[in-house]
Scaffold this active site. Structure first.
Site, PDB file in Angstrom:
ATOM      1  N   GLU A 265      -7.469 -20.588  20.351  1.00  0.00           N
ATOM      2  CA  GLU A 265      -6.090 -21.645  20.636  1.00  0.00           C
ATOM      3  C   GLU A 265      -6.565 -22.766  19.664  1.00  0.00           C
ATOM      4  OE1 GLU A 265      -4.789 -25.269  21.983  1.00  0.00           O
ATOM      5  OE2 GLU A 265      -5.663 -24.361  24.264  1.00  0.00           O
ATOM      6  N   CYS A 302      -3.463 -30.281  23.937  1.00  0.00           N
ATOM      7  CA  CYS A 302      -3.084 -28.604  23.498  1.00  0.00           C
ATOM      8  C   CYS A 302      -1.180 -28.799  23.742  1.00  0.00           C
ATOM      9  CB  CYS A 302      -3.642 -27.827  23.981  1.00  0.00           C
ATOM     10  SG  CYS A 302      -3.811 -27.091  25.100  1.00  0.00           S
TER      11      CYS A 302
END
Length: 525
Positions: A265, A302
C-alpha cells in the site's frame, strides 16, 4: 511493562548483533531510553525457521483455538492501552488521545477477525459430490477449501504506529488466515512496537501454540528487510509506505527462484471532485470539511484528501476562502520523523517549481521537525500539463484545482493514476454528471465516497483499502477490512478423498457448522 530493546524471536528475547539505536522524541528532538538492538541475517533466519516449524500445526488449529488467540491479543492491547499510547506519543508527537483511539481500533480489528475465523466462511468450502452414474463419464468427488500461504513477513508502517504497525490489520488478518508472522518493526516507534510485540508473544504462549507463530525483528538500513524477502521459507510480504520502498521489495520478490506475492500500500492523493450544483449549494462547507480532514495527523495519513477539483463558477470563491481560512489558522505541528519532514519540505518545493501558487500557509514552524500547513491553487490546464502536480505530498498540504468546465473535469479524472479512494460531492442535479464520472473513477480506485471525505475509513466487512497501481501492487486485494484475509490464502482441491481424511471444513456431516457451496447451492448442510 518494562522495555528491554531486545528482539522477540518466538518465545525468546534476543539481543541483536547488528547495531543499536535509541528512539527519538521528535517534539523535543531528544533520544529516549532504552537502547534497542538491531538484528542481522542470523536473527532473520532463526525467526523464519521457527515460523516454518510452526506453520503446519498453526494452519491446522481449530477455528476456536485460532479465534481465541486473536481475542487474547485484543484483551492484551486493551490492558496496555494507556501505557502504549503514552510511549507511542513520545516517539511520534501524536496526541495520546488519538493513539488511545488507535489502540482501541486495533483491538476491535483482532476481535472482528476472531469472528471471521469462527464463521469459517474464509475457507470458501466448496463441494461437488461424486456422480458415479453421470454420462458419458462419471464424476469423482471434488472438495475445495482455502488454506494459508505460509510464513508472512510484515513491514510495520510509520504513520499509524499502532493500527498499521505491529498489532495492525496486516498482523490480525495474517494470523486469522493461519499464517505465522515475522514482523519487521518500524524504527520510528521502537518502544511502542516492543510493547505490542510482547502482547502478541504472550497471547501465543497462553494459547499453547508453537512459539514460531510470531516474532518481532528490528534492523538498520535495508539488510534485514531484504533478507526477509529473500528467505526461501517466506511465502508472502506486506508493506505500507512509499512507492519507491514498496516497489523495491516487490521487484526483489519477483527475482526470487520462487517468486512470492508482495502486498503493498503505497501512494494516493484521494482526489475530491466537487460537482457544480453541490459547489453552488454548499461550497464553503465542503471546502472547510475537506481541509479539516486533510490536516488530521499533520497530513500524514494514506487516506488524506489531498487534491480538490471544482469547476469555476457559483460557490467556488466561498469554497476557496473556507479552505484558506482553515489552513491560515493551523499552527505548525511536529511530523512523525525527521525523514518524513525533510521529504515534505522537498515536495513543497516541487509543487512550487511545477507552477502551483501558494494561497495560504499556517503558522511558522518552531520545532525542528514541525510541518507548516500549506494550500496551493492551480488551474486545470496546468494540472493536465504538469502531471507531477498530482503526485503525493505526504504532510499537511493540499492542492485546489480550478477547473474550466465539466469536460476538463472528466479529462483530469482520466489522467489520475491508481488511488486508494476518490470522492464526489454531489447534489441531485449533479447525478447525470456523476454517472459520467463514476466509470472513470471505478477504473482508478478501490473506494468511491459520496458526500463525505476519504478519511477516516470504517473497518468492516465491506471496507476496501486498495486500488490500481501505484496505490497498491495488486488491486484485487484490500489491506483493511475483513476481506484482507484473502491475501494470505490459496485454494486446495481434495479429489476422491475418504471422509476420514478430509479437513473438517469439507467433511460430509459438516462438523464445523459453516456455510458451504454444495453443487452450486449455499447451505450449512
Amino acid at each position: 511493562m518494562k522495555l528491554t530493546g531486545n528482539l522477540l524471536i518466538g518465545a525468546q528475547e534476543v539481543s541483536g548483533t547488528a547495531g543499536r539505536m535509541m528512539a527519538l522524541n521528535p517534539v523535543m528532538n531528544v533520544e529516549i531510553e532504552p537502547l534497542f538492538t538491531f538484528g542481522g541475517i542470523e536473527q532473520v533466519d532463526r525467526a523464519v525457521q521457527l515460523a516454518d516449524d510452526a506453520f503446519e500445526s498453526y494452519n491446522r488449529t481449530s477455528l476456536a483455538v485460532r479465534a481465541a488467540l486473536l481475542e487474547r491479543i485484543a484483551d492484551g492491547l486493551d490492558a496496555i492501552t494507556p501505557e502504549l499510547a503514552r510511549r507511542a506519543s513520545l516517539e511520534t508527537g501524536l496526541p495520546v488521545a488519538q493513539l488511545e483511539g488507535e489502540a482501541a481500533k486495533s483491538a476491535i480489528q483482532f476481535r472482528q477477525f476472531a469472528s471471521v475465523v469462527r464463521q469459517g466462511r474464509f475457507r470458501q468450502a466448496t463441494i461437488d459430490p461424486s456422480q458415479p452414474a453421470r454420462q458419458p463419464r462419471a464424476r469423482m468427488d471434488h472438495r475445495m477449501q482455502k488454506i494459508a500461504l505460509g510464513p508472512i513477513a510484515i513491514f510495520g508502517a510509520s504513520n499509524f504506529p499502532i493500527s498499521y504497525s505491529v498489532a495492525g490489520g496486516d498482523t490480525a488478518s495474517a494470523l486469522a488466515a493461519g499464517c505465522p508472522v515475522i514482523l519487521k518493526a518500524h524504527n520510528g516507534h521502537p518502544g511502542a512496537s516492543e510493547l505490542m510485540g510482547r502482547v502478541i508473544q504472550q497471547a501465543v504462549s497462553d494459547s499453547g501454540l508453537h512459539e514460531g507463530v510470531f516474532s518481532l525483528l528490528r534492523g538498520a538500513g535495508n539488510e534485514i528487510g531484504e533478507a526477509l524477502v529473500d528467505h526461501p521459507l517466506i511465502k508472502g510480504v506486506t508493506f505500507t509506505g512509499s512507492e519507491g520502498g514498496g516497489m523495491a521489495l516487490f521487484r526483489r520478490a519477483q527475482r526470487r527462484p520462487d517468486p512470492i506475492p508482495v502486498f503493498t500500500e503505497m501512494t494516493s492523493v484521494n482526489p475530491t471532485f466537487v460537482l457544480p450544483a453541490a459547489l453552488a449549494a454548499r461550497g464553503a462547507a465542503i471546502g472547510d470539511g475537506f481541509t479539516e480532514r486533510m490536516l488530521v495527523t499533520v497530513g500524514q495519513a494514506c487516506l488524506k484528501p489531498a487534491i480538490l477539483l471544482a469547476v469555476d463558477g457559483p460557490g467556488y470563491l466561498e469554497l476557496k476562502n473556507a479552505m484558506m481560512l482553515r489552513v491560515d489558522e493551523m499552527q505548525a505541528r511536529t511530523m512523525l520523523t525527521p525523514g518524513i519532514n525533510m521529504a515534505y519540505r522537498k515536495n513543497l518545493e516541487r509543487q512550487n517549481n511545477a507552477g502551483a501558487v501558494q494561497i495560504a500557509a499556517g503558522g511558522e514552524p518552531h520545532g525542528e521537525w514541525d510541518g507548516q500547513s500549506v494550500l496551493f491553487e492551480v488551474d486545470g490546464a496546468c494540472l493536465l500539463d504538469k502531471p507531477t502536480l498530482s503526485e503525493e505530498v505526504f504532510g499537511p498540504a493540499a492542492l485546489l484545482v480550478r477547473v474550466e468546465d465539466v469536460e476538463q473535469l472528466i479529462a483530469i479524472a482520466r489522467r489520475f493514476r491508481g488511488q486508494l479512494s476518490a470522492t464526489m460531492q454531489i447534489d441531485t442535479v449533479d447525478y447525470a454528471l456523476a454517472e459520467r464520472l463514476l466509470p472513470v473513477l471505478e477504473r482508478r480506485t478501490g473506494r468511491i465516497v459520496v458526500n463525505a471525505f476519504a478519511h477516516p475509513q470504517e473497518v468492516s466487512y465491506a471496507s476496501i483499502h486498495g486500488g490500481p497501481f501505484p496505490a497498491t501492487s495488486d488491486s484485487r486485494f484490500t489491506s483493511v477490512g475483513m476481506s484482507a484475509i484473502e491475501r494470505f490464502l490459496r485454494p486446495v482441491c481434495y479429489q476422491g478423498f475418504p471422509d476420514e481424511l478430509l479437513p473438517e471444513a469439507l467433511q460430509h456431516n459438516n462438523p464445523l457448522g459453516i456455510w458451504r457451496l454444495t453443487d452450486g447451492e449455499l447451505s450449512k448442510a
